[in-house]
Every structure is written in structure tokens, then in C-alpha cells.
Design a protein around this motif. Sequence first.
Motif, PDB file in Angstrom:
ATOM      1  N   PRO A   1      -3.988  -0.260  -1.756  1.00  0.00           N
ATOM      2  CA  PRO A   1      -3.187  -0.474  -0.887  1.00  0.00           C
ATOM      3  C   PRO A   1      -1.977   0.577  -1.210  1.00  0.00           C
ATOM      4  O   PRO A   1      -1.657   1.147  -1.944  1.00  0.00           O
ATOM      5  N   PRO A   2      -1.059   0.513  -0.287  1.00  0.00           N
ATOM      6  CA  PRO A   2       0.132   1.382  -0.384  1.00  0.00           C
ATOM      7  C   PRO A   2       0.758   1.282  -1.676  1.00  0.00           C
ATOM      8  O   PRO A   2       1.004   0.177  -1.982  1.00  0.00           O
TER       9      PRO A   2
ATOM     10  N   TYR B   1      -1.094  -7.763  -5.585  1.00  0.00           N
ATOM     11  CA  TYR B   1      -1.942  -8.745  -6.427  1.00  0.00           C
ATOM     12  C   TYR B   1      -2.565  -9.618  -5.446  1.00  0.00           C
ATOM     13  O   TYR B   1      -3.840 -10.215  -5.472  1.00  0.00           O
ATOM     14  N   ALA B   2      -1.777 -10.189  -4.507  1.00  0.00           N
ATOM     15  CA  ALA B   2      -2.301 -11.105  -3.217  1.00  0.00           C
ATOM     16  C   ALA B   2      -3.423 -10.384  -2.505  1.00  0.00           C
ATOM     17  O   ALA B   2      -4.547 -11.188  -2.229  1.00  0.00           O
ATOM     18  N   VAL B   3      -3.353  -9.185  -2.367  1.00  0.00           N
ATOM     19  CA  VAL B   3      -4.426  -8.350  -1.655  1.00  0.00           C
ATOM     20  C   VAL B   3      -5.552  -8.329  -2.295  1.00  0.00           C
ATOM     21  O   VAL B   3      -6.921  -8.751  -1.908  1.00  0.00           O
TER      22      VAL B   3
ATOM     23  N   SER C   1       7.977 -13.280  -4.469  1.00  0.00           N
ATOM     24  CA  SER C   1       6.574 -13.993  -4.360  1.00  0.00           C
ATOM     25  C   SER C   1       5.957 -13.469  -3.109  1.00  0.00           C
ATOM     26  O   SER C   1       6.644 -13.238  -2.009  1.00  0.00           O
ATOM     27  N   ALA C   2       4.570 -13.827  -3.172  1.00  0.00           N
ATOM     28  CA  ALA C   2       3.716 -13.576  -1.912  1.00  0.00           C
ATOM     29  C   ALA C   2       3.181 -14.859  -1.536  1.00  0.00           C
ATOM     30  O   ALA C   2       2.747 -15.401  -2.172  1.00  0.00           O
TER      31      ALA C   2
ATOM     32  N   PRO D   1       5.372  -4.254  -3.132  1.00  0.00           N
ATOM     33  CA  PRO D   1       5.636  -5.056  -4.315  1.00  0.00           C
ATOM     34  C   PRO D   1       4.461  -5.374  -5.095  1.00  0.00           C
ATOM     35  O   PRO D   1       3.418  -5.654  -4.550  1.00  0.00           O
ATOM     36  N   GLU D   2       4.419  -5.414  -6.355  1.00  0.00           N
ATOM     37  CA  GLU D   2       3.154  -5.652  -7.099  1.00  0.00           C
ATOM     38  C   GLU D   2       2.708  -7.038  -6.687  1.00  0.00           C
ATOM     39  O   GLU D   2       1.619  -7.310  -6.702  1.00  0.00           O
ATOM     40  N   VAL D   3       3.330  -8.052  -6.490  1.00  0.00           N
ATOM     41  CA  VAL D   3       3.005  -9.267  -6.391  1.00  0.00           C
ATOM     42  C   VAL D   3       2.078  -9.399  -4.887  1.00  0.00           C
ATOM     43  O   VAL D   3       1.367  -9.861  -4.801  1.00  0.00           O
TER      44      VAL D   3
END
Length: 88
Positions: free
Chosen positions: A13-14, A23-25, A71-72, A18-20
Motif C-alpha cells: 500500500p502507499p 495493518y487493516a489492509v 484506529s481503522a 497510517p500504520e493501522v
Amino acid sequence: MQLGTRWAVGENPPANLPEVVTYAVSTVEEELTATDIDTAGWRWTLTWLEGNPVVELDDGTVIRYNAAEDSATITQVVETEPSDYDEA
């Protein structure tokens, strides 16, 4: 103004996400791999809404970022079989 982008499932991903969200991706992609879903040709679409990233997968999965909580939230489309109780 931030411009969005697209990338294929399995690609990085780009870097400005954000890191979260990253992580969700990866969590969504791992779930797709574990369930043997063919994602050939599927792409993620990144758009920016009021400065926050919104990431959508071709199947309708959406990841939204909450900057206040860092958060995501992942929202996935659930397909169900029609039942006798569904309205016609």
C-alpha cells in the motif's frame, strides 16, 4: 489536497497511509487468502476524505481511519442467501 491512488491486492500500500490502516489492509488480504478467494485483478482504491484515508476494495470492503483514536474500521459486504422471510 491529497490525491488518491489504486494498487493491486498483494502489492504494498502507499507509504503515506497510517500504520493501522496498512495493518487493516494486510488483515483483509490474509483473510481472502485463507478462504481461497480468487483476487486476480482486484484492486484497492485510496481516497482522502477531510484529510483521512478511506480505502475500498473491489468487492466492497471499506477501511476507514479514525485519527482521534488512531484506529481503522473494516466494513465488509456480507452476501446472504434469500430466505422465506425476505420481502418479495
